[in-house]
Enzyme design. Structure first.
Site, PDB file in Angstrom:
ATOM      1  N   CYS A  85      19.695  66.705  46.742  1.00  0.00           N
ATOM      2  CA  CYS A  85      19.763  65.502  47.599  1.00  0.00           C
ATOM      3  C   CYS A  85      20.999  65.556  48.490  1.00  0.00           C
ATOM      4  O   CYS A  85      21.054  66.350  49.422  1.00  0.00           O
ATOM      5  CB  CYS A  85      19.723  64.246  46.728  1.00  0.00           C
ATOM      6  SG  CYS A  85      19.346  62.740  47.645  1.00  0.00           S
ATOM      7  N   HIS A 194      15.129  65.096  42.561  1.00  0.00           N
ATOM      8  CA  HIS A 194      16.211  65.211  41.583  1.00  0.00           C
ATOM      9  C   HIS A 194      15.775  65.807  40.246  1.00  0.00           C
ATOM     10  O   HIS A 194      15.394  65.061  39.342  1.00  0.00           O
ATOM     11  CB  HIS A 194      16.799  63.826  41.318  1.00  0.00           C
ATOM     12  CG  HIS A 194      17.545  63.267  42.484  1.00  0.00           C
ATOM     13  ND1 HIS A 194      18.912  63.308  42.577  1.00  0.00           N
ATOM     14  CD2 HIS A 194      17.109  62.683  43.633  1.00  0.00           C
ATOM     15  CE1 HIS A 194      19.293  62.760  43.717  1.00  0.00           C
ATOM     16  NE2 HIS A 194      18.213  62.366  44.376  1.00  0.00           N
ATOM     17  N   GLU A 196      17.619  66.813  37.922  1.00  0.00           N
ATOM     18  CA  GLU A 196      18.520  66.369  36.835  1.00  0.00           C
ATOM     19  C   GLU A 196      18.105  65.023  36.254  1.00  0.00           C
ATOM     20  O   GLU A 196      18.571  64.638  35.189  1.00  0.00           O
ATOM     21  CB  GLU A 196      19.969  66.334  37.335  1.00  0.00           C
ATOM     22  CG  GLU A 196      20.393  65.090  38.105  1.00  0.00           C
ATOM     23  CD  GLU A 196      19.869  65.054  39.542  1.00  0.00           C
ATOM     24  OE1 GLU A 196      18.967  65.836  39.887  1.00  0.00           O
ATOM     25  OE2 GLU A 196      20.353  64.199  40.318  1.00  0.00           O
TER      26      GLU A 196
END
Lengths: 233, 78
Positions: A85, A194, A196
């Site tokens: 991002c 994302h 994560e």
């Protein structure tokens, strides 16, 4: 194996990125924007957020942080770097990845679970996937629309540098549905969604994101790199 | 004042959704004869000494504009 996670003023997802690195079995090392030292890490994650308040352009000021000068140099020497991002935006601003990320076409911030297709499983960060595999990871951005000239886009396609594409509705108008790209060598990857945030079913829609972090552990050759720390004074 | 003005605009081929949104709002003001609106950024750089136009161009090229998506002009303000 040590994965470094950089914190800039305004980073948001550094904690989750460090957690994902630990889930994958790595030691997570927190790196600070003002410290040019990489502290012996084997790979680096530039996390999401709003570095320097997104002032001027997303990632434009973070590019000049002391830690980024070291990362840019080491990345050209093969250091695996994943920009997520805002981290993707920083990599483009730092010219470690081509193209640019611009305001979502519909002008809305988009936050949802997103299906993406892994297009290239030869990078340092996608080796644990197979080309064509679809995964679900959250997307949350306001300026995630990847743009580049037609020549650049054709070149990315021809070189296999498009790492992932959005499946279904394109969340931001990104050209050719690009969700992630890599540099020519494949050690530097930028991704808008994302991974994560998708490493634990308690907090994410899947654990599909973990693959990015386990991939890099297999791509790292231990002891290949020397850091300034290890160089005798 | 030793001032340099840098104007940064998105390249013509880059979609400007902000400008489009503004253009879309104009009919509400009763304006119907605007073909398009594009939004850029004006940056004023005040040098403490003499104007250094080369330095200003470097600032514009390396930081103020992203040449991948933006054009810029640099001029000394009279």
């Amino acid at each position: 194996m040590k994965i470094g996670v950089v914190t800039f003023p305004g980073s948001l997802d550094d904690g989750d990125a460090a957690r994902a690195a630990r889930y994958a079995g790595a030691e997570a090392v927190r790196l600070w924007h003002a410290d040019p030292e990489l502290h012996g890490v084997d790979a680096v994650v530039l996390p999401g957020g709003f570095s320097y308040g997104d002032y001027l352009r997303c990632g434009a000021i973070a590019r000049f942080a002391p830690v980024m000068e070291t990362i840019a140099r080491e990345a050209r020497d093969g250091l695996p770097v994943l920009g997520i991002c805002n981290g993707f935006q920083i990599l483009c601003e730092a010219h470690l990845l081509p193209g640019a990320l611009t305001r979502n076409q519909h002008l809305h911030f988009r936050n949802r679970d997103q299906r993406v297709r892994i297009e290239n499983a030869t990078t340092a960060w996608t080796g644990d996937f197979s080309a064509g595999q679809e995964v679900v990871i959250p997307v949350k951005n306001g300026e995630g629309c990847f743009v580049g000239s037609t020549e650049l886009l054709d070149e990315l396609e021809a070189n296999g540098q498009i790492v992932a594409r959005y499946v279904g509705e394109n969340p931001n108008g990104s050209m050719r549905d690009i969700a992630a790209i890599r540099n020519e060598a494949g050690n530097v990857v930028g991704i808008m969604p994302h991974p994560e945030h998708a490493v634990d079913l308690l907090t994410g829609p899947s654990v599909d994101g973990l693959g990015f972090f386990t991939s890099v552990l297999k791509a790292i050759t231990p002891g290949r790199r020397t850091t300034t720390e290890e160089v005798p004074a | 004042m030793a001032r340099v003005v840098v104007d940064v605009m998105l390249k013509p081929e880059i979609l400007d959704p902000q400008g489009q949104a503004v253009a879309g709002a104009l009919p509400r003001l009763g304006v119907s004869d605007v073909a398009s609106v594009r939004i850029g950024r004006r940056v004023e750089i005040d040098f403490s000494g003499e104007v250094d136009l080369d330095k200003a161009r470097e600032i514009a090229d390396k930081l103020l504009a992203n040449p991948v998506i933006e054009d810029y002009t640099v001029r000394v303000e009279q």
